[in-house]
Each structure stands twice: as structure tokens, then as C-alpha cells.
Design an enzyme around this catalytic site. Sequence first.
Site, PDB file in Angstrom:
ATOM      1  CG  ASP A   8      -6.508   2.169  23.135  1.00  0.00           C
ATOM      2  OD1 ASP A   8      -7.485   1.948  23.997  1.00  0.00           O
ATOM      3  OD2 ASP A   8      -5.977   1.202  22.783  1.00  0.00           O
ATOM      4  CD  GLU A  39      -3.032  -2.398  21.435  1.00  0.00           C
ATOM      5  OE1 GLU A  39      -2.893  -3.355  21.337  1.00  0.00           O
ATOM      6  OE2 GLU A  39      -4.039  -2.009  20.847  1.00  0.00           O
ATOM      7  CG  ASN A  40      -2.986   1.532  19.410  1.00  0.00           C
ATOM      8  OD1 ASN A  40      -3.819   1.429  20.294  1.00  0.00           O
ATOM      9  ND2 ASN A  40      -2.785   0.524  18.413  1.00  0.00           N
ATOM     10  CG  ASN A  67      -4.875  -6.094  19.089  1.00  0.00           C
ATOM     11  OD1 ASN A  67      -5.253  -5.271  20.239  1.00  0.00           O
ATOM     12  ND2 ASN A  67      -5.356  -5.596  18.250  1.00  0.00           N
ATOM     13  CG  HIS A  68      -1.803  -3.237  17.699  1.00  0.00           C
ATOM     14  ND1 HIS A  68      -1.567  -3.669  16.385  1.00  0.00           N
ATOM     15  CD2 HIS A  68      -3.159  -2.813  17.507  1.00  0.00           C
ATOM     16  CE1 HIS A  68      -2.684  -3.609  15.542  1.00  0.00           C
ATOM     17  NE2 HIS A  68      -3.742  -3.054  16.267  1.00  0.00           N
ATOM     18  CG  HIS A 150      -6.347  -4.043  24.677  1.00  0.00           C
ATOM     19  ND1 HIS A 150      -6.109  -2.819  24.622  1.00  0.00           N
ATOM     20  CD2 HIS A 150      -6.310  -4.576  23.369  1.00  0.00           C
ATOM     21  CE1 HIS A 150      -5.775  -2.408  23.563  1.00  0.00           C
ATOM     22  NE2 HIS A 150      -5.750  -3.428  22.685  1.00  0.00           N
ATOM     23  CG  HIS A 175      -9.076  -2.995  21.103  1.00  0.00           C
ATOM     24  ND1 HIS A 175      -7.964  -3.204  20.497  1.00  0.00           N
ATOM     25  CD2 HIS A 175     -10.347  -3.726  20.479  1.00  0.00           C
ATOM     26  CE1 HIS A 175      -8.411  -3.827  19.310  1.00  0.00           C
ATOM     27  NE2 HIS A 175      -9.590  -4.019  19.093  1.00  0.00           N
ATOM     28  CG  HIS A 177      -8.388   3.649  19.464  1.00  0.00           C
ATOM     29  ND1 HIS A 177      -7.476   4.020  18.751  1.00  0.00           N
ATOM     30  CD2 HIS A 177      -7.853   2.494  20.445  1.00  0.00           C
ATOM     31  CE1 HIS A 177      -6.497   3.056  18.916  1.00  0.00           C
ATOM     32  NE2 HIS A 177      -6.862   2.060  19.751  1.00  0.00           N
TER      33      HIS A 177
END
Length: 269
Positions: A8, A39-40, A67-68, A150, A175, A177
Site C-alpha cells: 500500500d 493500488e493507492n 479493489n482499487h 489483499h 489493504h 494500511h
Amino acid sequence: MKILYLADVVGKPGRGMIKHHLKTIKQEHNIDLVIINAENASHGFGVSVKNSKELFAMGIDMMTGGNHSWDKKDILPTLDFEPILRPLNYPSIAPGTGVGYLSVGDEKLAVINLMGHFTMPMVDNPFTMIVAEVERLQNEGYKNIFIDMHAEATSEKRALMMMLQGKVSAICGSHTHIGTDDLEINKGTFYVTDVGLTGCRDGVIGMDKKQPMERFLTSISSKFDVPNSCKKILQGVVFELEDGKCIEAFKIKAYDYEKVEVSQRARVE
Ligand SMILES: [Fe+2]
């Protein structure tokens, strides 16, 4: 082979921490491969082509998602040829792939990106899928197998480890964080429930505190934002694999631009 995994990476502050610290970490710990969850990486939501190129240029070998993975639309066509994974258990018609391959000399590594169910989009059952996938990789001669799980629920990650201990080399959670301190090596499988974010440490899960606080006070959702300036943290795990087994693993942390420290060693069970 020695692998560094950062989960992350959140926004510009996260990318900035990698830019500042990665070279030193690679040298100090003789890192062969660097994998991050990206993904972030672009302002907290997805990773853009521009930012992915920037990260690869810093020395990242592979990126995982979650998911992102779908938030930045320009990245989607590149998922079919760049080493940027999305979770394996999305429907097969979704762009990209959930398994990637890396090598160090003649040693091979398979990387799997998997996603949990709790609070996540509706995807295929990660537990049934992973059993078949690990078997397929083993039949193809892959001994070194790393899974980025994740997931929101700690129980899903822990259960996955129990199912696969002795069968894969490492399972690291992403996920939430928020890093956990349960690093262990069990039957040669390294496990940590969540590595934690690389990015702002003085907000809420890497985001500006204003929107999450408002959301919890009013139950009205608003778009989360990554602050321009903040106190930062880098969190990662280093794990060494030999013949499919993890022989050593530890967590590293850096606050802002201070020295990177080993914060915890994995307990060998
Ligand atoms: Fe996520």
C-alpha cells in the site's frame, strides 16, 4: 533470493519515500527483487501509467493491486503486458492477470495477487482458487511462491496462511494500511497479516483526516484526499527464500527521511 515487499504505497508522499529510501535499502540488505502494492499510488486511488513508469524507474520489479486496481483507466490496457498484477480472483474477463513471474539468475519466483471477501467487491472464492493455482505452479516447477493477500479481515489472511503453510514461500497481507507485528515463519512460509502503508502517517490510513472524520460524524461519504504535506512512514518486509522456503524475514521502517531501521524479525515457529 532476497525480496523487499512494500504494501500500500499511498499517493505522492508514498512514492516520495520510495524515491528517497529505496536505493539505500537495496544496497544495505542486498535486495534482488522489489515488489510493491501500488493500488493507492496515484493520489490514493489506483496507479496511473505516468506514476507506474516513475515507480519502475525507481527500481520496482513488480506491482500488485486490489479493489482499487481499476481506478485509473489509462492503466487497464497495460495490465496485459506490464508487470502490474490485479487480484487473481476477479472474473477472468477482467483486464490483466493475477499471477506474475520474476527471476534472479536461474531462480524463479511466482507472485500471486489475491483478494479477500469481507467488505470487498464480489469476486471468486480466493481459498478454492488459490489451492488450484498453487498446485498448477508447483507442477510447472515453481518452488518460490509469494502471495499478496489483499484483504480487510485479519481472519481471512490468517486462515490462508494456515491452509498454505509449507506450500508457499510467503504470504503478506495488504489493504488495511496498518502494519501488524505478527511476523512468523511457519514450515518455511513467511507470514505477516499486514505490512502497513508507505505514505502519510499523521492522517487516517494515509489520507487527510478531514474527510474520514466528517464521514464518521455525519454518515455522509465524501472523496478521500491525500495531503500535500504530512509526516511520512515507509514500511516493508524483507524475506530471503531458498529452494521455496523462507529462511529469514524482518520488517523495516523509516520515519520521514531518518535512517531505515529493522523494526522486527520474524519468529521461526
Ligand atoms: Fe485496497
